[in-house]
Design a protein around this motif. Sequence first.
Motif, short mmCIF file in Angstrom:
data_model
loop_
_atom_site.label_atom_id
_atom_site.label_comp_id
_atom_site.label_asym_id
_atom_site.label_seq_id
_atom_site.Cartn_x
_atom_site.Cartn_y
_atom_site.Cartn_z
N ALA A 86 -94.48 9.95 -86.98
CA ALA A 86 -93.40 9.38 -86.18
C ALA A 86 -92.26 10.38 -85.99
O ALA A 86 -91.70 10.51 -84.89
CB ALA A 86 -92.89 8.10 -86.83
N ASP A 87 -91.92 11.12 -87.04
CA ASP A 87 -90.86 12.12 -86.94
C ASP A 87 -91.26 13.23 -85.96
O ASP A 87 -90.42 13.76 -85.22
CB ASP A 87 -90.58 12.73 -88.32
N ALA A 100 -91.03 11.99 -82.29
CA ALA A 100 -89.70 11.49 -81.91
C ALA A 100 -89.00 12.41 -80.93
O ALA A 100 -88.23 11.96 -80.08
CB ALA A 100 -88.84 11.27 -83.15
N THR A 101 -89.25 13.73 -81.04
CA THR A 101 -88.59 14.70 -80.16
C THR A 101 -89.45 15.07 -78.96
O THR A 101 -89.10 15.97 -78.21
CB THR A 101 -88.25 15.97 -80.95
N GLU A 124 -90.72 13.08 -76.02
CA GLU A 124 -90.69 11.80 -75.33
C GLU A 124 -91.96 11.54 -74.51
O GLU A 124 -92.38 10.39 -74.38
CB GLU A 124 -89.46 11.72 -74.43
N ILE A 169 -94.58 9.82 -76.81
CA ILE A 169 -94.24 8.71 -77.71
C ILE A 169 -95.08 7.47 -77.45
O ILE A 169 -95.60 6.85 -78.39
CB ILE A 169 -92.73 8.38 -77.61
N ARG A 203 -87.83 1.44 -84.10
CA ARG A 203 -87.31 2.79 -83.84
C ARG A 203 -87.61 3.24 -82.41
O ARG A 203 -86.77 3.87 -81.76
CB ARG A 203 -87.92 3.77 -84.84
N PHE A 204 -88.81 2.90 -81.92
CA PHE A 204 -89.23 3.36 -80.59
C PHE A 204 -89.25 2.23 -79.56
O PHE A 204 -89.98 2.29 -78.57
CB PHE A 204 -90.61 4.01 -80.67
#
Length: 445
Positions: A322-323, A326-327, A329, A332, A356-357
């Motif tokens: 997930a981390d 996250a950057t 897009e 995702i 979170r998303f």
Amino acid sequence: MMECTNSIRERLMQYIQDNHIKHSHFAVTSGINSGTLSRILQGNKPISMNQLIAITAGMGLPEDYFFDDYIDECFSTLISIRRIRPFIFRCADLNRVDCIQHITNRILEDLAYVPVLFEMAEELFDNNKKMAAAVLYRGVCEAEKYQHSERLARCQYRLFLIDQGDNMEKNIRAATQFETYVNRLDETDQLEALKQLSHAFGMAHKWEKVNTLAKEMQRIATIQYELQHRSVRSEEVKKETERPLYYYILYAYLAQATASEKCGDYKRALELVGLYDNGERWVREKDEQAQQIIGQFSEWAIANTYLYRLMSGEVQIINEYADYIATREGEIFIALWHMIQAANIYHFNIDTILERFAGYIPYQSGKAEFGEYKPTIIKEKYVQFLGDLAVYRFVESKDNHSATELMLEGLNLSIAMGSSTILNSCLAIFEKIRDRSEFYEAKQG
């Protein structure tokens, strides 16, 4: 559009008489030379496309008013491509595909004009006049159906591309029809064709077919790449492919890995990741484009390594995964979908990740770099995403209302897409959820 029962000349003569105007006056109004106008009216001169437009405008009629009559004009003497070609292109501009069909049928009474029609079809295709081009391509296919020419194969390829849309059943029919022609294309054209075919079959979940096509793509691209870099035989590779040859080699490994993943063979998928993650070791080109492409495949390799490990049961890496995304897009939505699938398989909670998303549900951009995610593919994945999320909400979150609403949305989208495969999948999940949830309360409340 009004029906034209008289010839262009007869209607023009009637117009001049009814409005009590001189030929010279109409010549000035329309911009046609007076002498030329007289010869046209006397039947001594064929009407060109520009003259037809001028006559129609001078009479104050819609531009395509005389198009049906002009088909006869094109064949009034000898067949004149000088008149037919601009007429076909103007019909394409005005979406008069019916006229293009009629004139194509008449031209093909003489098969000597097949090459000319093909060239016009290619130009229309390049100018994004796809429906008009399709009429000409189909005419050429019919004329050459017993031939084994590259031109026939190219027509079938163009028709396959034109037919790709939101209806997946139609897409796969077009792919199946074209597949028998792909090996007749020039080898440099085959690579992009194989890539497009793999997309179509992948959307239909025919992963063995995708794997076979990807292996063929790898074989052809590898041979061509070696020829390209042999100085002695470099002249043999003259025509450039749509994308660099090394791209197709990398993509072939990626497609095979995806097929392995979809078949549940994550071990093989991870092995193939290593093959498209090492482009910098063997790609000879060192320019900016090569660096960009190699970098993109390396990014996909990292993301897919997380994915395959997760789907293999290494659920402890999900937060690290997930981390990572996250950057990024553009990735995702797909990653989130796979996380939901893994949660459903291995029964663990990902509510914090979904929260979170949350801004990426539904996915909006529909396009990753290099255009890999086409609108149709994204729609299909979103329908599947809704189904998997519904199962998760029902089983893990115990949110029956949300699960039902998600499945209703998925059903509506699958119906609109015309995909019986996805529709049946949605219906199966929906029935399971409906039978065990507060369905009727959800409908009412």
